[in-house]
Scaffold this active site. Structure first.
Site: not given
Length: 241
Positions: A8-9, A60, A82, A134, A147, A149, A151
């Site tokens: 995720g660059a 990914v 990321n 997060s 989200y 869960a 993270k």
């Protein structure tokens, strides 16, 4: 030659992490979902700075993306997981597809890339993996059960993997950002930013560069005695003690 890989660059935190690591790296492997002007601009910037750059496009959560990223790679010093997505839905209306995609991108993606990195790093006897979690993985958030869960799972995964790889000289840590002022957040407008800022004791959102600086620290020799940790760059939103 010091080699690093960031998923995720192209934008936001990912881009800031790439630029921070490039100060101590010679070979950058950049993953993003697809080609974009932002990714092309980042590659141009790195090459102008003398950093050899390779791009690996793909989701990914697909095993072949991770395999392609590591194909022919003889050494990896730093992996930063990321890549992520974010969308809201109350649990009563959340679809299976929404839940599945969130878990796949965050957890499957982290697993697949960390697995490939672990195989390489354990052979070389060194390396650092940094997973982007997060504060919502610690606090939870309404309408973001999937989200939160995902993270939270990344945090648990980080601690387990750190225990597993420590004997091989490989460190694994996580960074758990709070609200971060990225271009995506800026587009939501000043009212949203003001309301979000009020949630944090420091009364502001973080910057991608602040997150990236913490990642760079964990990837560096200065953090050589640090593993299995979750560093909260969150303006005081989560205080451990």
């Amino acid at each position: 030659m010091k080699t690093f890989l960031v998923t995720g660059a192209a934008n936001g935190i990912g881009r800031a992490v790439v630029l921070a690591l490039a100060e101590q790296g010679d070979l950058a492997l950049l993953n993003d979902l697809g080609d974009s002007p932002a990714l092309a601009a980042l590659v141009t910037h790195l090459q102008a700075a003398g950093v050899e750059t390779r791009v690996v496009l793909g989701d990914v959560s697909a095993p072949e993306t991770a395999r392609n990223a590591f194909s022919g790679l003889e050494r990896l010093d730093v992996l930063v997981n990321n890549a992520g997505i974010l969308n809201e839905a109350p649990i009563t209306e959340m679809t299976f597809e929404q839940w599945d995609q969130m878990i796949r991108v965050h957890l499957y993606g982290s697993f697949l890339f960390a697995q490939q990195a672990a195989r390489l790093m354990t052979r070389q006897g060194s390396g650092a993996i940094v997973n982007i979690a997060s504060d919502l993985g610690q606090l939870g958030c309404a309408n973001l059960c999937h989200y939160s869960a995902a993270k939270g799972g990344i945090i648990a995964f980080t601690k387990a993997l750190a225990r597993e790889l420590a004997a091989h000289g490989v460190r694994v840590n996580a960074v758990a950002p709070g609200g971060t002022l990225t271009p995506m957040v800026e587009r939501l407008g000043p009212d949203y930013i003001r309301e979000e800022s009020a949630r944090y004791p420091l009364q502001r959102l973080g910057t991608a560069e602040e997150i990236a600086a913490t990642v760079a620290f964990l990837a560096s020799a200065q953090a050589s005695f640090t593993t299995g940790q979750v560093l909260g760059v969150n303006g005081g939103g989560v205080m451990n003690g």
